[in-house]
Design an enzyme around this catalytic site. Structure first.
Site, PDB file in Angstrom:
ATOM      1  N   ASP A  18       0.609  -1.107  -0.043  1.00 34.79           N
ATOM      2  CA  ASP A  18      -0.035  -0.014   0.000  1.00 34.79           C
ATOM      3  C   ASP A  18       0.941   1.185   0.129  1.00 34.79           C
ATOM      4  OD1 ASP A  18      -2.154  -1.868   0.230  1.00 34.79           O
ATOM      5  OD2 ASP A  18      -2.274  -1.456   2.648  1.00 34.79           O
ATOM      6  N   GLU A 216     -10.817  -0.196  -4.218  1.00 41.21           N
ATOM      7  CA  GLU A 216     -10.317   0.370  -2.954  1.00 41.21           C
ATOM      8  C   GLU A 216      -9.127   1.248  -3.408  1.00 41.21           C
ATOM      9  OE1 GLU A 216      -9.212  -3.074  -0.477  1.00 41.21           O
ATOM     10  OE2 GLU A 216      -7.817  -3.921  -2.137  1.00 41.21           O
TER      11      GLU A 216
HETATM   12  O1  FUB Z   1      -3.479  -3.451   3.390  1.00 41.79           O
HETATM   13  C1  FUB Z   1      -4.895  -3.652   3.515  1.00 41.79           C
HETATM   14  C2  FUB Z   1      -5.791  -3.349   2.725  1.00 41.79           C
HETATM   15  O2  FUB Z   1      -5.704  -4.023   1.628  1.00 41.79           O
HETATM   16  C3  FUB Z   1      -5.733  -1.898   2.142  1.00 41.79           C
HETATM   17  O3  FUB Z   1      -6.195  -0.979   3.072  1.00 41.79           O
HETATM   18  C4  FUB Z   1      -6.338  -2.133   0.911  1.00 41.79           C
HETATM   19  O4  FUB Z   1      -5.955  -1.189   0.002  1.00 41.79           O
HETATM   20  C5  FUB Z   1      -5.752  -3.349   0.373  1.00 41.79           C
HETATM   21  O5  FUB Z   1      -4.277  -3.227  -0.131  1.00 41.79           O
END
Ligand code: FUB
Length: 466
Positions: A18, A216
Site C-alpha cells: 500500500d 479500493e
Molecule cells: O492493506 C490492507 C488493505 O488491503 C488496504 O487497506 C487495501 O487497500 C488493500 O491493499
C-alpha cells in the site's frame, strides 16, 4: 558489485504494501501498511517508514516505527490493524497521517513535525457538529484515505466497493478545513464502484470506467493543473488512474498504470496471461528527479498477507495519458541490470507453473529475520523470470544455487517460451549448492528465464553470471 535498484526496492525481509511515495526535502519517503512474513491477516505491524535520497534510489534507510497501532484511542488493546495510510503536509507545514483501523469506519489523523518522526494521534475526521465521518446516518463506509492539501483545504478520498453491494457507490471526496479534521465540504462521489458505472446521473463519465470500476486504494496526485486519482479496480491486481481538473468532480477513466500479474501487457505474451501471483494492489505515482514512477505491491510467500513494495518507471505522455508499465526486476534502477553479477531468486518478476499456479517467493526464519528471500514451489515446467539485463556478449558462465529433493535441469532462456541458451544439471542437496554451465549470450538488453525440467521440488536461491 555496484549497487543497483531492484524489485522489491526494500530489503527482501521487509513487507510494506500500500505504498504512498512522496518527496520531502530531497528524500523519497514511503508510507505504507505493514505486513508480516507469514502473517495470517493483512497489516499486522505498526507503521514504519523507509526513505532514500532522491539521487540514490538504491540507498534505502529504515526510519523505524513512526506510529504504533496502539496509539489510536480506539485501539489501545492493539486488537485492530492499521490499514493503508496516506500523508499530507498541512498548511502549518506539519505532516499529517490519515488511516482507518480495519474494523472501524472512521478516519483517524495523526501528526508529526517531520516526515518520519513519531506521529501523535490528533483526532478523527468529523463534521462541524463533532459527529465523526462514518457515524452519521447515511454515511458511506470509510476506507483507505488518500489525501492532498492545497490552499488550506485537504481533499480526502475514501471508499471500498465490492461487487453486488449496492450500498457502496464509489470513492468519495470529503474536503477538510485547515485544522485537518473538520469537514467543510461533505462527501461527494467522484469515481464509480462496480454497481454504479452505468448510473450517469450520479456519474456522467461512469461508463468510461466499465471493467475498471473503483474497488479500493484511493490515492491522489496532481500533475500540472490535473488531478490524478489512482485506485485499485474491480479486478484488484491493477492500479488504474482517472483525471479531472476539479478535485471533487468530473473524473474520467484514464487507463491501467500497472498490474501485479502483468495482465493486459501483450508484448511478450498474450494479454490475458498472468505471469506472477495476482492479488490486491495499492500504490501511487510520484515524480523523483524529473522522472515518474508507479509504486505498487506484489504478493509474496504464496499469501495475500505478506506483500512487498515494488516500483516501475512510467512516462506521462504530452496529452497527460500514462501507458501501463510492465512489471520488472529493476524497480528504481532506471534501466536494465548489469549482465554480469549475482542475483537472488527473490528478484523474480515472473513465476508461473504450466497449470497457471505460481511458485512462491519466501524466506527462511521468521518475520524480522534479515535473510534473503528464495523461491519454493518449483516443479516440472515452472518458469522463473528476471528482467531486464544488459549483456555485452562477453558472458561465459551461469551458475545457480539450489537445495531440497529433486533431480533435473534448469533451462536458461531469453524468452519464457524460447529455446534454452544453457542447460544446468542439478540434483537435491541439504544445503544451498552451486551448479554451473557455460553460456553464450548476444549483446543486448533482454530478460533471463529459468525453466525447471525434472522431478521433485527444487528450491532456488538465485544465479550468477560471469
Ligand atoms: O492493506 C490492507 C488493505 O488491503 C488496504 O487497506 C487495501 O487497500 C488493500 O491493499
Amino acid at each position: 558489485m555496484k549497487k543497483q535498484g531492484y524489485n522489491p526496492y526494500l530489503p527482501s525481509w521487509e513487507y510494506i504494501p500500500d505504498g504512498e511515495p512522496y518527496v520531502f526535502d530531497g528524500r523519497v519517503y514511503v508510507y505504507g501498511s505493514h505486513d508480516y512474513f507469514n502473517g495470517y491477516v493483512f497489516c499486522m505491524g505498526d507503521y514504519v517508514c523507509w526513505s532514500a535520497p532522491v539521487d540514490d534510489l538504491t540507498d534505502w534507510r529504515y526510519e523505524g516505527v513512526i506510529y504504533p497501532k496502539t496509539s489510536d484511542p480506539f485501539n489501545a488493546d492493539g486488537s485492530m490493524c492499521l490499514y493503508a495510510p496516506d500523508v499530507t503536509v498541512g498548511p502549518d507545514g506539519r505532516y499529517y497521517l490519515y488511516y482507518v483501523l480495519d474494523k472501524v469506519s472512521n478516519v483517524s489523523v495523526a501528526v508529526c513535525d517531520t516526515p518520519a518522526g513519531k506521529y501523535e494521534f490528533l483526532g478523527y475526521v468529523h463534521y462541524k457538529d463533532g459527529t465523526r465521518l462514518g457515524d452519521r446516518k447515511g454515511d458511506e463506509f470509510q476506507f483507505d484515505p488518500g489525501v492532498i492539501t492545497e490552499n488550506g483545504k485537504t481533499y480526502m478520498y475514501t471508499g471500498f466497493c465490492g461487487r453486488g453491494d449496492k450500498s457502496r457507490h464509489g470513492s468519495m471526496c470529503t474536503t477538510l478545513d485547515s485544522d485537518m479534521l473538520t469537514i467543510i465540504e461533505e462527501p461527494e462521489f467522484v469515481v464509480p464502484g462496480i454497481e454504479y458505472v452505468d448510473d450517469t446521473e450520479l456519474y456522467p463519465n461512469g461508463p468510461s470506467f466499465k471493467g475498471h470500476s473503483f474497488f479500493e486504494a484511493s490515492s491522489i496526485r496532481k500533475i500540472g493543473d490535473t488531478y490524478y486519482f489512482v485506485y485499485s479496480s474491480e479486478v484488484m491486481h491493477e492500479l488504474c488512474y482517472a483525471t479531472s481538473k476539479n478535485p471533487r468532480d468530473g473524473f474520467v477513466y484514464g487507463g491501467v498504470l500497472v498490474s501485479n500479474c502483468d495482465m493486459h501487457i501483450d508484448t511478450y505474451k498474450p494479454a490475458s496471461m498472468r505471469t506472477a501471483p495476482s492479488g490486491n494492489d495499492h500504490g501511487s505515482i510520484v515524480e523523483i528527479n524529473n522522472q515518474w514512477y508507479v509504486f505498487y505491491h506484489r504478493q509474496t510467500n504464496g499469501s495475500w498477507f505478506s506483500r512487498q513494495g515494488c516500483a516501475e518507471r512510467i512516462y506521462v505522455n504530452t496529452d497527460g495519458s500514462i501507458d501501463q508499465a510492465e512489471i520488472t526486476s529493476c524497480g528504481l534502477n532506471n534501466g536494465p541490470l548489469d549482465g554480469k553479477g549475482e542475483y537472488p531468486a527473490y528478484l523474480a518478476c515472473h513465476m508461473f507453473n504450466p497449470d497457471g499456479s505460481n511458485p512462491k517467493i519466501t524466506q527462511d526464519g521468521k518475520d524480522g529475520d534479515e535473510v534473503y528471500g528464495h523461491m519454493e514451489g518449483i516443479r516440472n515446467g515452472s518458469i522463473l523470470g528476471y528482467k531486464y539485463f544488459k549483456f555485452d556478449g562477453t558472458e561465459k558462465e551461469i551458475s545457480i544455487k539450489t537445495r531440497c529433493y529433486f533431480n533435473g535441469e534448469f533451462h536458461v532462456m531469453t524468452a519464457w517460451d524460447g529455446e534454452p541458451v544453457a542447460k544446468i544439471k542439478a540434483e537435491g542437496t541439504n544445503i544451498w549448492w552451486e551448479y554451473k554451465a557455460p553460456i553464450c549470450l548476444q549483446a543486448g538488453v533482454y530478460p533471463l528465464y529459468f525453466k525447471y525440467v525434472g522431478g521433485g521440488n527444487p528450491q532456488f536461491w538465485g544465479f550468477e553470471i560471469k
